[in-house]
Write a protein that holds these residues in place. Structure first.
Motif, PDB file in Angstrom:
ATOM      1  N   GLU A 108      22.575 -15.647  13.270  1.00  0.00           N
ATOM      2  CA  GLU A 108      22.414 -16.998  13.825  1.00  0.00           C
ATOM      3  C   GLU A 108      23.632 -17.404  14.651  1.00  0.00           C
ATOM      4  O   GLU A 108      23.497 -17.970  15.734  1.00  0.00           O
ATOM      5  CB  GLU A 108      22.184 -18.014  12.704  1.00  0.00           C
ATOM      6  N   VAL A 109      24.819 -17.113  14.133  1.00  0.00           N
ATOM      7  CA  VAL A 109      26.041 -17.467  14.864  1.00  0.00           C
ATOM      8  C   VAL A 109      26.133 -16.671  16.163  1.00  0.00           C
ATOM      9  O   VAL A 109      26.455 -17.231  17.217  1.00  0.00           O
ATOM     10  CB  VAL A 109      27.295 -17.243  13.990  1.00  0.00           C
ATOM     11  N   ALA A 110      25.836 -15.380  16.114  1.00  0.00           N
ATOM     12  CA  ALA A 110      25.895 -14.548  17.322  1.00  0.00           C
ATOM     13  C   ALA A 110      24.902 -15.042  18.373  1.00  0.00           C
ATOM     14  O   ALA A 110      25.197 -15.027  19.569  1.00  0.00           O
ATOM     15  CB  ALA A 110      25.625 -13.089  16.975  1.00  0.00           C
ATOM     16  N   ALA A 111      23.734 -15.509  17.934  1.00  0.00           N
ATOM     17  CA  ALA A 111      22.730 -16.026  18.875  1.00  0.00           C
ATOM     18  C   ALA A 111      23.147 -17.379  19.451  1.00  0.00           C
ATOM     19  O   ALA A 111      22.785 -17.724  20.572  1.00  0.00           O
ATOM     20  CB  ALA A 111      21.376 -16.150  18.187  1.00  0.00           C
TER      21      ALA A 111
ATOM     22  N   THR B 119      28.649 -10.785  19.523  1.00  0.00           N
ATOM     23  CA  THR B 119      27.632  -9.876  19.007  1.00  0.00           C
ATOM     24  C   THR B 119      27.849  -9.652  17.513  1.00  0.00           C
ATOM     25  O   THR B 119      28.949  -9.840  17.000  1.00  0.00           O
ATOM     26  CB  THR B 119      27.658  -8.503  19.718  1.00  0.00           C
ATOM     27  N   HIS B 120      26.776  -9.247  16.845  1.00  0.00           N
ATOM     28  CA  HIS B 120      26.803  -8.927  15.419  1.00  0.00           C
ATOM     29  C   HIS B 120      26.446  -7.461  15.260  1.00  0.00           C
ATOM     30  O   HIS B 120      25.412  -7.019  15.763  1.00  0.00           O
ATOM     31  CB  HIS B 120      25.802  -9.817  14.676  1.00  0.00           C
ATOM     32  N   VAL B 121      27.306  -6.708  14.588  1.00  0.00           N
ATOM     33  CA  VAL B 121      27.064  -5.288  14.320  1.00  0.00           C
ATOM     34  C   VAL B 121      27.072  -5.108  12.813  1.00  0.00           C
ATOM     35  O   VAL B 121      28.034  -5.475  12.143  1.00  0.00           O
ATOM     36  CB  VAL B 121      28.160  -4.403  14.961  1.00  0.00           C
ATOM     37  N   GLU B 122      25.989  -4.554  12.283  1.00  0.00           N
ATOM     38  CA  GLU B 122      25.922  -4.290  10.847  1.00  0.00           C
ATOM     39  C   GLU B 122      26.093  -2.800  10.606  1.00  0.00           C
ATOM     40  O   GLU B 122      25.459  -1.977  11.272  1.00  0.00           O
ATOM     41  CB  GLU B 122      24.587  -4.764  10.269  1.00  0.00           C
ATOM     42  N   ILE B 123      26.947  -2.464   9.650  1.00  0.00           N
ATOM     43  CA  ILE B 123      27.243  -1.074   9.333  1.00  0.00           C
ATOM     44  C   ILE B 123      26.858  -0.813   7.883  1.00  0.00           C
ATOM     45  O   ILE B 123      27.258  -1.556   6.983  1.00  0.00           O
ATOM     46  CB  ILE B 123      28.742  -0.775   9.545  1.00  0.00           C
ATOM     47  N   ASP B 124      26.093   0.250   7.669  1.00  0.00           N
ATOM     48  CA  ASP B 124      25.719   0.674   6.322  1.00  0.00           C
ATOM     49  C   ASP B 124      26.941   1.353   5.704  1.00  0.00           C
ATOM     50  O   ASP B 124      27.346   2.440   6.132  1.00  0.00           O
ATOM     51  CB  ASP B 124      24.540   1.633   6.391  1.00  0.00           C
ATOM     52  N   ALA B 125      27.537   0.705   4.725  1.00  0.00           N
ATOM     53  CA  ALA B 125      28.774   1.203   4.120  1.00  0.00           C
ATOM     54  C   ALA B 125      28.594   2.595   3.517  1.00  0.00           C
ATOM     55  O   ALA B 125      29.506   3.428   3.586  1.00  0.00           O
ATOM     56  CB  ALA B 125      29.267   0.221   3.060  1.00  0.00           C
ATOM     57  N   GLU B 126      27.426   2.869   2.953  1.00  0.00           N
ATOM     58  CA  GLU B 126      27.191   4.168   2.327  1.00  0.00           C
ATOM     59  C   GLU B 126      27.100   5.283   3.352  1.00  0.00           C
ATOM     60  O   GLU B 126      27.488   6.417   3.084  1.00  0.00           O
ATOM     61  CB  GLU B 126      25.920   4.119   1.490  1.00  0.00           C
ATOM     62  N   ALA B 127      26.614   4.965   4.543  1.00  0.00           N
ATOM     63  CA  ALA B 127      26.474   5.967   5.595  1.00  0.00           C
ATOM     64  C   ALA B 127      27.768   6.180   6.372  1.00  0.00           C
ATOM     65  O   ALA B 127      27.929   7.196   7.039  1.00  0.00           O
ATOM     66  CB  ALA B 127      25.357   5.559   6.562  1.00  0.00           C
ATOM     67  N   ARG B 128      28.684   5.224   6.298  1.00  0.00           N
ATOM     68  CA  ARG B 128      29.936   5.297   7.075  1.00  0.00           C
ATOM     69  C   ARG B 128      31.153   5.242   6.158  1.00  0.00           C
ATOM     70  O   ARG B 128      32.050   4.430   6.335  1.00  0.00           O
ATOM     71  CB  ARG B 128      29.988   4.153   8.091  1.00  0.00           C
ATOM     72  N   LEU B 129      31.177   6.126   5.171  1.00  0.00           N
ATOM     73  CA  LEU B 129      32.285   6.143   4.217  1.00  0.00           C
ATOM     74  C   LEU B 129      33.629   6.393   4.885  1.00  0.00           C
ATOM     75  O   LEU B 129      34.661   5.913   4.411  1.00  0.00           O
ATOM     76  CB  LEU B 129      32.030   7.180   3.128  1.00  0.00           C
ATOM     77  N   ASP B 130      33.633   7.127   5.997  1.00  0.00           N
ATOM     78  CA  ASP B 130      34.882   7.354   6.726  1.00  0.00           C
ATOM     79  C   ASP B 130      35.494   6.030   7.192  1.00  0.00           C
ATOM     80  O   ASP B 130      36.676   5.766   6.994  1.00  0.00           O
ATOM     81  CB  ASP B 130      34.645   8.280   7.917  1.00  0.00           C
ATOM     82  N   LEU B 131      34.665   5.180   7.768  1.00  0.00           N
ATOM     83  CA  LEU B 131      35.127   3.887   8.258  1.00  0.00           C
ATOM     84  C   LEU B 131      35.456   2.940   7.100  1.00  0.00           C
ATOM     85  O   LEU B 131      36.435   2.191   7.158  1.00  0.00           O
ATOM     86  CB  LEU B 131      34.047   3.277   9.169  1.00  0.00           C
ATOM     87  N   VAL B 132      34.670   3.002   6.035  1.00  0.00           N
ATOM     88  CA  VAL B 132      34.916   2.191   4.841  1.00  0.00           C
ATOM     89  C   VAL B 132      36.298   2.509   4.274  1.00  0.00           C
ATOM     90  O   VAL B 132      37.073   1.606   3.948  1.00  0.00           O
ATOM     91  CB  VAL B 132      33.816   2.425   3.783  1.00  0.00           C
ATOM     92  N   ARG B 133      36.620   3.786   4.187  1.00  0.00           N
ATOM     93  CA  ARG B 133      37.930   4.185   3.653  1.00  0.00           C
ATOM     94  C   ARG B 133      39.054   3.783   4.599  1.00  0.00           C
ATOM     95  O   ARG B 133      40.092   3.282   4.174  1.00  0.00           O
ATOM     96  CB  ARG B 133      37.951   5.692   3.404  1.00  0.00           C
ATOM     97  N   GLU B 134      38.853   4.037   5.878  1.00  0.00           N
ATOM     98  CA  GLU B 134      39.873   3.707   6.879  1.00  0.00           C
ATOM     99  C   GLU B 134      40.214   2.215   6.867  1.00  0.00           C
ATOM    100  O   GLU B 134      41.375   1.829   6.975  1.00  0.00           O
ATOM    101  CB  GLU B 134      39.379   4.112   8.271  1.00  0.00           C
ATOM    102  N   LEU B 135      39.183   1.374   6.714  1.00  0.00           N
ATOM    103  CA  LEU B 135      39.374  -0.077   6.755  1.00  0.00           C
ATOM    104  C   LEU B 135      39.568  -0.703   5.374  1.00  0.00           C
ATOM    105  O   LEU B 135      39.677  -1.921   5.256  1.00  0.00           O
ATOM    106  CB  LEU B 135      38.179  -0.730   7.464  1.00  0.00           C
ATOM    107  N   GLU B 136      39.568   0.148   4.355  1.00  0.00           N
ATOM    108  CA  GLU B 136      39.758  -0.304   2.976  1.00  0.00           C
ATOM    109  C   GLU B 136      38.741  -1.386   2.576  1.00  0.00           C
ATOM    110  O   GLU B 136      39.082  -2.418   2.002  1.00  0.00           O
ATOM    111  CB  GLU B 136      41.193  -0.797   2.765  1.00  0.00           C
ATOM    112  N   VAL B 137      37.474  -1.123   2.891  1.00  0.00           N
ATOM    113  CA  VAL B 137      36.390  -2.011   2.477  1.00  0.00           C
ATOM    114  C   VAL B 137      36.091  -1.692   1.017  1.00  0.00           C
ATOM    115  O   VAL B 137      35.713  -0.574   0.689  1.00  0.00           O
ATOM    116  CB  VAL B 137      35.135  -1.802   3.356  1.00  0.00           C
TER     117      VAL B 137
END
Length: 129
Positions: free
Chosen positions: A66-69, A75-93
């Motif tokens: 809603e905010v992005a619209a 823009t709004h980008v949604e990332i599946d944390a389970e599919a992107r474990l590399d990025l999750v670890r890098e960003l300490e999510v």
């Protein structure tokens, strides 16, 4: 933790029971559009890390969409944390949903965990644009 450190890591009061934790910049960390799987917004990007069975993630998706619209150039980008474990670890999510607010160059200007309120997302965008 000193009072100053607490103020720098959390901008919410205790009345929210820790449901949403907000931190400031991630040391000027920059995320490239390719690593996000989408383009940066012209003015800002709302990046959401989600997982399949996360109920607050669905509400967060709705709020960020809603905010992005509503705000031009965001823009709004949604990332599946389970599919992107590399990025999750890098960003300490550590939990979902985690939301990063990026400026036009992809620098992290705000970070929050938990389900955000629309007003808080709009306020955080003020730092990015």
């Amino acid at each position: 933790m000193t009072g100053l450190a607490w103020a720098l890591t959390t901008t919410r009061d205790e009345s929210r029971n820790g449901r949403v934790r907000v931190r400031g910049q991630d040391d000027g960390r920059r995320l490239e559009a390719a690593s996000l799987g989408g383009e940066h917004g012209e003015r800002a990007t709302l990046v959401q890390f989600s997982s399949a069975f996360c109920a607050p993630c669905r509400a967060t998706r709705r709020v960020l969409g809603e905010v992005a619209a509503m705000v031009p150039g965001v823009t709004h980008v949604e990332i599946d944390a389970e599919a992107r474990l590399d990025l999750v670890r890098e960003l300490e999510v550590l939990k979902t949903p985690t939301v990063l607010v990026l400026d036009a160059e992809g620098r992290v200007v705000r970070r929050a965990t938990g389900q955000p309120r629309k007003a808080d997302v709009i306020a955080a965008l003020g730092e990015a644009v």
